[in-house]
Scaffold this motif. Structure first.
Motif, PDB file in Angstrom:
ATOM      1  N   LEU A 148      21.726  35.552  42.556  1.00 53.54           N
ATOM      2  CA  LEU A 148      20.573  34.941  41.909  1.00 53.54           C
ATOM      3  C   LEU A 148      19.357  35.599  42.534  1.00 53.54           C
ATOM      4  O   LEU A 148      19.240  35.655  43.765  1.00 53.54           O
ATOM      5  CB  LEU A 148      20.546  33.434  42.136  1.00 53.54           C
TER       6      LEU A 148
ATOM      7  N   LEU B 183      20.034  35.375  36.941  1.00 54.94           N
ATOM      8  CA  LEU B 183      21.421  35.375  37.374  1.00 54.94           C
ATOM      9  C   LEU B 183      21.923  36.798  37.148  1.00 54.94           C
ATOM     10  O   LEU B 183      21.670  37.373  36.095  1.00 54.94           O
ATOM     11  CB  LEU B 183      22.202  34.373  36.520  1.00 54.94           C
TER      12      LEU B 183
ATOM     13  N   TYR C 283      19.721  24.976  39.320  1.00 55.71           N
ATOM     14  CA  TYR C 283      19.719  26.126  40.219  1.00 55.71           C
ATOM     15  C   TYR C 283      20.729  25.916  41.351  1.00 55.71           C
ATOM     16  O   TYR C 283      21.469  26.842  41.701  1.00 55.71           O
ATOM     17  CB  TYR C 283      18.318  26.355  40.796  1.00 55.71           C
TER      18      TYR C 283
ATOM     19  N   ILE D 289      29.296  35.046  38.886  1.00 54.20           N
ATOM     20  CA  ILE D 289      27.919  35.221  39.340  1.00 54.20           C
ATOM     21  C   ILE D 289      27.928  36.059  40.612  1.00 54.20           C
ATOM     22  O   ILE D 289      28.536  35.681  41.613  1.00 54.20           O
ATOM     23  CB  ILE D 289      27.242  33.868  39.608  1.00 54.20           C
TER      24      ILE D 289
ATOM     25  N   ILE E 182      26.652  26.641  30.697  1.00 48.11           N
ATOM     26  CA  ILE E 182      27.539  27.137  31.757  1.00 48.11           C
ATOM     27  C   ILE E 182      28.784  26.252  31.703  1.00 48.11           C
ATOM     28  O   ILE E 182      28.678  25.030  31.847  1.00 48.11           O
ATOM     29  CB  ILE E 182      26.884  27.035  33.152  1.00 48.11           C
TER      30      ILE E 182
ATOM     31  N   GLN F  16      23.446  24.183  41.244  1.00 45.95           N
ATOM     32  CA  GLN F  16      24.789  24.354  40.676  1.00 45.95           C
ATOM     33  C   GLN F  16      25.123  25.837  40.539  1.00 45.95           C
ATOM     34  O   GLN F  16      26.243  26.253  40.834  1.00 45.95           O
ATOM     35  CB  GLN F  16      24.904  23.654  39.320  1.00 45.95           C
ATOM     36  N   LEU F  17      24.150  26.636  40.109  1.00 43.97           N
ATOM     37  CA  LEU F  17      24.375  28.084  39.999  1.00 43.97           C
ATOM     38  C   LEU F  17      24.671  28.691  41.366  1.00 43.97           C
ATOM     39  O   LEU F  17      25.559  29.538  41.495  1.00 43.97           O
ATOM     40  CB  LEU F  17      23.176  28.768  39.351  1.00 43.97           C
TER      41      LEU F  17
ATOM     42  N   ILE G 200      29.554  31.698  30.349  1.00 48.09           N
ATOM     43  CA  ILE G 200      28.100  31.587  30.196  1.00 48.09           C
ATOM     44  C   ILE G 200      27.693  31.871  28.756  1.00 48.09           C
ATOM     45  O   ILE G 200      28.284  32.733  28.101  1.00 48.09           O
ATOM     46  CB  ILE G 200      27.370  32.531  31.179  1.00 48.09           C
TER      47      ILE G 200
ATOM     48  N   LEU H 250      17.139  32.804  33.886  1.00 47.86           N
ATOM     49  CA  LEU H 250      17.722  31.473  33.968  1.00 47.86           C
ATOM     50  C   LEU H 250      17.287  30.543  32.843  1.00 47.86           C
ATOM     51  O   LEU H 250      18.071  29.728  32.375  1.00 47.86           O
ATOM     52  CB  LEU H 250      17.413  30.824  35.318  1.00 47.86           C
TER      53      LEU H 250
ATOM     54  N   PRO I 271      22.230  23.181  30.503  1.00 49.60           N
ATOM     55  CA  PRO I 271      21.482  23.094  31.766  1.00 49.60           C
ATOM     56  C   PRO I 271      20.797  21.736  31.963  1.00 49.60           C
ATOM     57  O   PRO I 271      20.630  21.304  33.092  1.00 49.60           O
ATOM     58  CB  PRO I 271      20.457  24.216  31.645  1.00 49.60           C
TER      59      PRO I 271
END
Length: 80
Positions: A46, A55, A13, A43, A71, A15-16, A28, A65, A76
């Motif tokens: 979130l 996302l 999360y 992105i 990604i 990193q996102l 993605i 997610l 993940p």
């Protein structure tokens, strides 16, 4: 079929969030009820809705997610 939301690792999360702040193009890959999908995007946000995290891409596609499989080529689980 059980489709209950499975929370993602905090490191993933984070990193996102980092990628969202940078507004850089990512690649993605995810799976949903329509099959597998893969495309470049940015992105936008979130969000959390009904205790599930999503996302949101710049073209307003919402991806749960726990359905993300990659990604930028990284699983993940790499971020755990």
């Amino acid at each position: 079929m059980n489709d209950a939301y499975k929370p993602v690792a905090c490191a993933f999360y984070d990193q996102l969030e980092h990628l969202a702040m940078k507004k850089q193009i990512i690649h993605i890959e995810y799976t949903d009820h329509n099959g597998e999908h893969s495309f470049p995007t940015i992105i936008k946000d979130l969000i959390t809705r009904d205790k599930e995290e999503f996302l949101v891409t710049t073209n307003n596609i919402e991806i749960r997610l726990d359905k993300i499989t990659s990604i930028n080529g990284l699983d993940p689980e790499y971020y755990c």
